[in-house]
Design a protein around this motif. Structure first.
Motif: not given
Lengths: 354, 287, 362
Positions: A279, A299-306, A310, A321, A323, A325, C205, C229
């Protein structure tokens, strides 16, 4: 009562499972054993509980050498990863079994049962059998049985690992409350850094049978003594690269170098291992993240909050990493920004240079 | 629990004494006899390895040993595949499961001499159902006391009837432990029933089959009661298996020396072949 | 590749269901576009495994129809639907090598060896297991075994959809992220429709473009991770997603204002034509601030989670979490909480009350 390990080691044939370790655990706060799956957490716990004998060293309970004493004589409780309850007994009988074995008076048993069932919210389930309960409830039953005893030491071996994600979160926040005011030494093994951080207390970062560092959890997190301790506490994994300090600059490679600031400025010239938590590698520059690192997003990893990306940094793969989108595209060339004041530098011996 | 506790040895002491009395001491007695000659009255003459040499060169011994290997070979060749086939056919869920399991267990519960006696009567040509039926309804000439072939077929069929259930139960235990997901994955992969057997069921049964083969080998190699009660070793000596021959030598002829030597050789062969079997079958899992 | 249509699917394990409670799946009705990455997210017992088995053909729904590209496949066997499935624990053929494992589905379908060889090597390279092709599958680590399971699904070109049933369950925690990223990378390369069932929100997610959140046998919301979210349509969705999840507090409406624990609170939902039922507000810990005025709360615990801090407070007997900056301190044990209006929503009987016009997303 404190739990002490003096030069405890465990060898099986030619393999060293635990290297000589000395630790002191005090009651009142969680003592977390943090490490990857084969780091030796369970082995170390078993040595402390008496379920296994050390090859060398001593295990002391309140100053008394208990190394050769079997678990029954140590007044301990053990909670396993796989909810272990007596299948043929009701929840009530399960929880009170240690007290009935110790022939405690029935009134006292009832009092403690009520208190414990209340604490773990098992009241309505006392007459059911374990197989009728959900996973979370079964584990709470096992926990109840462990704490009703008033043991001098409670060992929890990854007790939440087999529970649903949300259940794990909930139970985890209840654990410190359950174990406060008990005066027992609590030892908790986990492989998730987030869990160690949330439980607070003290952490022993373990790596391949060694205890890399032991101290107040947030300090082990912020001031890792060596690369292993830093890596153990990182999820996503730590960003590591070999750098050279020369002429007031930090050189990652021909492409990436910057003027040394902060800790880096005081380093003597030479080769070091640089490590920084994901982060502090941000998708855009801000007041603290200033050093540009250019790489191709893999690679991208998008969750709701962060958002996690890679990317290739030279021949390493680094992780960013942040916070919120951030709309990365796989394959794009992107400028990431490093906060170089938050980097750790480790010398050739693996220890952090301060 | 790996805590060392020397007191644990005391708990084992009674067993050690029991084994010593029932196994070790008698064994030592046999060893003693095997290297001596005696005519009774506790008078012994040292023979050294003479008895062993005599036995190993004896044609009679070779013949009995050959018959024994033939018998065991046939038994294994029939019982193992048959047991597996029956286990595959048995239901894995539902009300019929306990019924099938009980049916399979029944033959195993019968005392061995009763098994021999049952089949003896069953195959009598004049009053036995099978004997009479084969001779009169199917027109097959069948008389165990006259024809060596009939005797052999009978002892084989009797053993298959008696012991296949053991293989079935063991194989079944192995089969039910296979999670459904494997069958689902095979279905998704488009595997044929034969592929499912070959690549999923058989490999997962390997461990229990190893035990089944080993048990059946040892038991059939040492078999005594059933064939003895059934045929007495006859007609002639066509079904005189190794153990029957041994008893003839020991008790019939009262040649204790040769009998003892034969016992030990028997023991050694059983041990050796078992060990070979076991090593071969577990070799793969050690890779 | 297939567009998947779930048409009024309901399922009961009882032969004669009488009430809603007898249904494991109450009503599922929506479409999935071809080539997307989807997740079915929910706690144990929510019905996601039932739905997965209906899609894969291991279960025939008691009501409703399932279509792949317009073709009714409701009663087709798994083999005929051209699906692939990766189970919770690695399912591989122990006696075969890695190569043979990957080739097995193609061999069963009569593909010629040269084509098989090319395809197996291509997929092995994608999964980064090319150097293990001649090894026996039984001796590999769980994550490599799962890769083989997945590979068997990828070698077949006619696969309509690949399903994952909690595939990371047996994977070592420190390898989970690697396999997770690999799955995501694979989807971005192969573009087959993929459906991922899990109880872990991080897995759902990070993998999916669209997530279906389920509980009590119902679909509560279908949306992108961002939508789930920012705008949870049900309090359960808000609570389940996010770590810690959304804070839910009971509320009343009086004199055109929303009141929580005796304090007036501004919300983004419209107060016109409120539906009947129990009212609650939902606000994520990221949007709660500590200030001098606002809802009163007692401090229970301050957790340092590394990147930021999480403050656990109690409003009455309800837990409210607040996300604080890394270096923020809390000195007293009574605080006042302010909720950001744009991100504070009103829920009636658990369901989101429509937003006011100015707060709606464009």
């Amino acid at each position: 009562m404190k739990l002490e390990l003096r030069d405890v080691s465990k060898r099986v044939g030619a393999d060293i499972h635990i290297h000589e370790t000395s630790l002191v655990f005090e009651p009142g706060a969680f003592n977390v054993l943090l490490g990857a799956t084969n780091a030796g957490k369970t082995t170390l716990m078993k040595l402390m509980a008496g379920l296994d004998m050390p090859t060398s060293g001593q295990v002391l309970y309140g100053g008394v050498d208990m190394t050769k004493a079997p678990p029954q004589e140590r007044n301990i409780s053990f909670v396993h990863q796989f909810f272990i309850n007596y299948p043929h007994l009701s929840v009530r009988d399960n929880i009170t079994s240690p007290l009935r074995l110790a022939k405690v008076r029935p009134e006292e048993i009832k009092r403690r049962l009520d208190e414990t069932a209340d604490l773990l919210r098992l009241g309505p389930m006392l007459d059911r059998r374990p197989h009728e309960l959900s996973g979370g409830q079964q584990q709470r039953c096992a926990l109840a049985r462990a704490i009703i005893k008033d043991s001098s030491a409670v060992f929890l071996d990854e007790p939440l690992a087999n529970l649903d994600y949300k259940l794990r979160e909930e139970l985890r926040s209840e654990l410190p409350v359950i174990f406060s005011n008990r005066g027992a030494v609590v030892v908790y093994a986990t492989s998730e850094p987030a869990e160690a951080l949330m439980l607070g207390g003290y952490t022993a970062a373990m790596y391949e049978g060694h205890v890399s560092q032991f101290g107040v959890t947030s300090e082990v997190y912020r001031q890792p003594a060596n690369v292993n301790a830093a890596q153990v506490f990182s999820d996503p994994p730590l960003n590591v690269a070999q750098i050279e300090k020369r002429d007031g600059k930090v050189n990652l490679s021909k492409q990436f170098n910057w003027r040394a600031r902060g800790v880096a400025a005081d380093l003597p010239d030479g080769a070091y291992t640089l490590a920084v938590r994901p982060h502090f590698v941000r998708p855009a520059a801000d007041e603290s993240a200033q050093i540009p690192l250019h790489g191709e997003v893999r690679v991208t990893e998008l969750s709701g909050s962060e958002s996690v990306a890679h990317f290739n940094l030279g021949k390493d793969i680094w992780v960013s990493q942040s916070d919120g989108l951030h709309p990365y595209k796989v394959g794009e060339q992107h400028d990431f920004y490093l906060d170089d004041t938050r980097c750790f530098f480790f010398g050739a011996d693996g220890r952090r240079v301060v | 629990m790996k805590t060392e506790n020397p007191r644990a040895w005391f708990l084992v002491l009674p067993v050690i004494l029991l084994v010593a009395f029932n196994a070790l001491i008698p064994l030592m007695t046999v060893v003693n006899y095997s290297v001596q000659e005696t005519f009774g009255n506790n008078v012994f003459f040292w023979q050294g390895v003479d008895w062993f040499e005599q036995i190993l060169h004896s044609e009679r011994f070779h013949a009995a040993l050959g018959r024994q290997f033939l018998f065991t070979g046939i038994i294994l060749a029939i019982e193992i595949p048959l047991g597996v086939a029956i286990a595959l056919a048995m239901p894995r869920k539902g009300i019929w499961v306990p019924v099938c399991l009980i049916l399979m267990a029944l033959p195993l519960l019968i005392p061995w001499n009763v098994v021999g006696a049952m089949w003896n009567i069953f195959t009598l040509p004049d009053i036995g159902l099978m004997g009479y039926g084969l001779n009169n309804w199917l027109g097959i000439e069948y008389d165990m006391t006259q024809s060596p072939l009939a005797a052999w077929v009978t002892i084989v069929v009797m053993d298959v009837w008696h012991w296949t259930s053991l293989v079935v139960l063991l194989a079944y235990a192995g089969l039910v432990s296979i999670p459904d997901a494997y069958y689902q994955a095979a279905e998704i992969d488009g595997a044929s029933k034969w592929s499912v057997f070959r690549f999923i069921q058989l490999p997962k049964m390997k461990q229990v089959l190893t035990i089944a083969v080993l048990l059946r080998f040892m038991d059939s190699f040492m078999i005594y009661t059933e064939p003895f009660v059934l045929t007495g070793g006859g007609p002639g000596n066509s079904t005189t298996l190794l153990s029957i021959d041994l008893v003839k030598v020991a008790l019939g002829q009262f040649d204790l020396g040769p009998a003892a030597a034969m016992s030990l050789i028997y023991f050694a062969i059983t041990l050796l072949v078992s060990w070979i079997f076991y090593t071969i079958m577990t070799k793969e899992s050690k890779e | 590749m297939a567009k998947i249509k779930l048409d009024n699917i309901r399922h009961s394990y009882f032969p004669n269901p009488k009430s809603d409670d007898d249904f494991a799946l109450k009503r599922v009705h929506f479409d999935w576009e071809d080539g997307g990455a989807y997740a079915l997210l929910g706690p144990s017992g929510c019905g996601k495994t039932t739905l997965l088995n209906i899609i894969s053909g291991l279960l025939i729904p008691s009501h409703g129809k399932l279509q792949f590209d317009g073709q009714d496949v409701t009663r087709l066997s798994p083999k005929d639907r051209n699906i692939a499935q990766v189970f919770q624990f690695p399912v591989i053929y122990d006696t075969m090598t890695v190569y043979d494992n990957l080739a097995f589905p193609l061999r069963n379908r009569g593909v010629n060896e040269a084509k098989i060889d090319a395809k197996v090597r291509e997929i092995a390279a994608m999964l980064e297991i090319e150097d293990m092709l001649s090894k026996k599958a039984a001796g590999l680590s769980p994550d490599n075994k799962q890769k083989i399971s997945l590979g068997r699904g990828l070698v077949r070109e006619d696969v309509n959809v690949i399903m994952f049933d909690e595939p990371l369950t047996v994977i070592d925690p420190h390898l989970k992220w690697k396999l997770r990223s690999k799955l995501k990378e694979l989807h971005q390369q192969v573009k087959t429709t993929m459906i991922y069932v899990t109880h872990d929100q991080t897995e759902a997610l990070t993998f999916a473009d669209q997530v279906v959140v389920m509980n009590f046998g119902q679909v509560l919301q279908v949306g992108t991770p961002q939508a789930l979210f920012d705008c949870p349509e049900h309090t359960f969705v808000g609570h389940f997603i996010g770590s810690p999840g959304m804070n839910v507090l009971p509320a009343q409406v009086k004199d055109g204002q929303v009141w929580v624990a005796g304090q007036a609170v501004e919300v983004s939902s419209s107060l016109e034509s409120l539906p009947e039922g129990k009212l609650e507000i939902g606000v994520r810990p990221e949007y709660v601030r500590i200030s001098d005025t606002g809802v009163e709360a007692t401090v229970r615990n301050l957790m340092d989670v590394g990147r930021h801090k999480v403050l656990e407070t109690l409003v009455g007997d309800i837990k409210v979490h607040v996300v604080l900056g890394e270096n923020q301190q809390v000195s007293s044990d009574r605080v006042h909480l302010q909720f950001e209006p744009a991100n504070t929503r009103l829920y009636a009987e658990g369901w989101l009350v429509d937003l006011q016009h100015e707060f709606e997303e464009v």
